[in-house]
Design a protein around this motif. Sequence first.
Motif, short mmCIF file in Angstrom:
data_model
loop_
_atom_site.label_atom_id
_atom_site.label_comp_id
_atom_site.label_asym_id
_atom_site.label_seq_id
_atom_site.Cartn_x
_atom_site.Cartn_y
_atom_site.Cartn_z
N ILE A 85 11.03 1.78 0.08
CA ILE A 85 10.30 0.51 0.25
C ILE A 85 11.27 -0.60 0.61
O ILE A 85 11.01 -1.40 1.52
N ASP A 86 12.43 -0.65 -0.04
CA ASP A 86 13.44 -1.66 0.27
C ASP A 86 13.94 -1.52 1.70
O ASP A 86 14.14 -2.52 2.40
N GLN A 87 14.14 -0.29 2.15
CA GLN A 87 14.56 -0.07 3.54
C GLN A 87 13.49 -0.57 4.51
O GLN A 87 13.81 -1.23 5.49
N LEU A 88 12.24 -0.26 4.21
CA LEU A 88 11.16 -0.72 5.08
C LEU A 88 11.08 -2.24 5.12
O LEU A 88 10.87 -2.84 6.17
N ALA A 127 0.82 -1.21 0.00
CA ALA A 127 0.00 0.00 0.00
C ALA A 127 0.85 1.26 0.00
O ALA A 127 0.41 2.32 -0.44
N LEU A 128 2.08 1.16 0.48
CA LEU A 128 2.97 2.32 0.54
C LEU A 128 3.73 2.53 -0.77
O LEU A 128 4.19 3.63 -1.05
N SER A 129 3.85 1.47 -1.56
CA SER A 129 4.69 1.54 -2.77
C SER A 129 4.18 2.54 -3.80
O SER A 129 4.95 3.03 -4.61
N GLU A 130 2.91 2.87 -3.75
CA GLU A 130 2.36 3.88 -4.66
C GLU A 130 2.87 5.28 -4.32
O GLU A 130 2.93 6.16 -5.16
N TYR A 131 3.26 5.49 -3.07
CA TYR A 131 3.64 6.81 -2.58
C TYR A 131 5.13 7.00 -2.34
O TYR A 131 5.61 8.13 -2.35
N LEU A 132 5.85 5.91 -2.11
CA LEU A 132 7.25 6.01 -1.71
C LEU A 132 8.18 5.43 -2.77
O LEU A 132 7.82 4.48 -3.45
N PRO A 133 9.39 5.99 -2.89
CA PRO A 133 10.34 5.45 -3.87
C PRO A 133 10.77 4.03 -3.50
O PRO A 133 10.73 3.62 -2.34
N HIS A 138 5.03 13.04 4.26
CA HIS A 138 4.34 12.72 3.00
C HIS A 138 2.84 12.94 3.20
O HIS A 138 2.15 12.09 3.75
N LYS A 139 2.36 14.07 2.73
CA LYS A 139 0.95 14.42 2.90
C LYS A 139 0.03 13.47 2.14
O LYS A 139 -1.01 13.07 2.66
N GLY A 140 0.40 13.08 0.93
CA GLY A 140 -0.44 12.18 0.14
C GLY A 140 -0.60 10.83 0.79
O GLY A 140 -1.71 10.28 0.85
N LEU A 141 0.49 10.27 1.28
CA LEU A 141 0.44 8.99 1.97
C LEU A 141 -0.43 9.08 3.22
O LEU A 141 -1.28 8.24 3.47
N ALA A 142 -0.23 10.14 3.99
CA ALA A 142 -1.01 10.31 5.22
C ALA A 142 -2.50 10.46 4.92
O ALA A 142 -3.34 9.87 5.59
N THR A 143 -2.82 11.22 3.89
CA THR A 143 -4.22 11.41 3.53
C THR A 143 -4.84 10.08 3.13
O THR A 143 -5.96 9.76 3.54
#
Length: 111
Positions: free
Chosen positions: A29-32, A19-25, A87-92
Amino acid sequence: MNVREYYEDTIKRPVPIQALSEYLPAETIDQLKSFYPDISVLTRGVTPGKNNINVPKWRKIQTGDVTLFSANGHIFASGVVVMKLQHKGLATQQWGYDKSVQTWEYIYFLD
């Protein structure tokens, strides 16, 4: 929303990394993924607050810091910060907006 409800909404319901991959590089994502082998992420965020009062507090958060969750004078959970980002978009997408039309865009991830 009180502290316990917010805890239940964020920590008790981890977010799938997908779900985060749409918002984060991809690098983030690899770090997470290195922190969360089960592919679910413990995510918290804070709003900027009135006159951005929460931003300087969020900036002080560092990897390795311990986060304590308390209510009614008792600590009921803890976690260690593994990463943070704004990240405002992810938070929203994750949490929507509060009554002040702010979102929890100052995000940190816990282990």
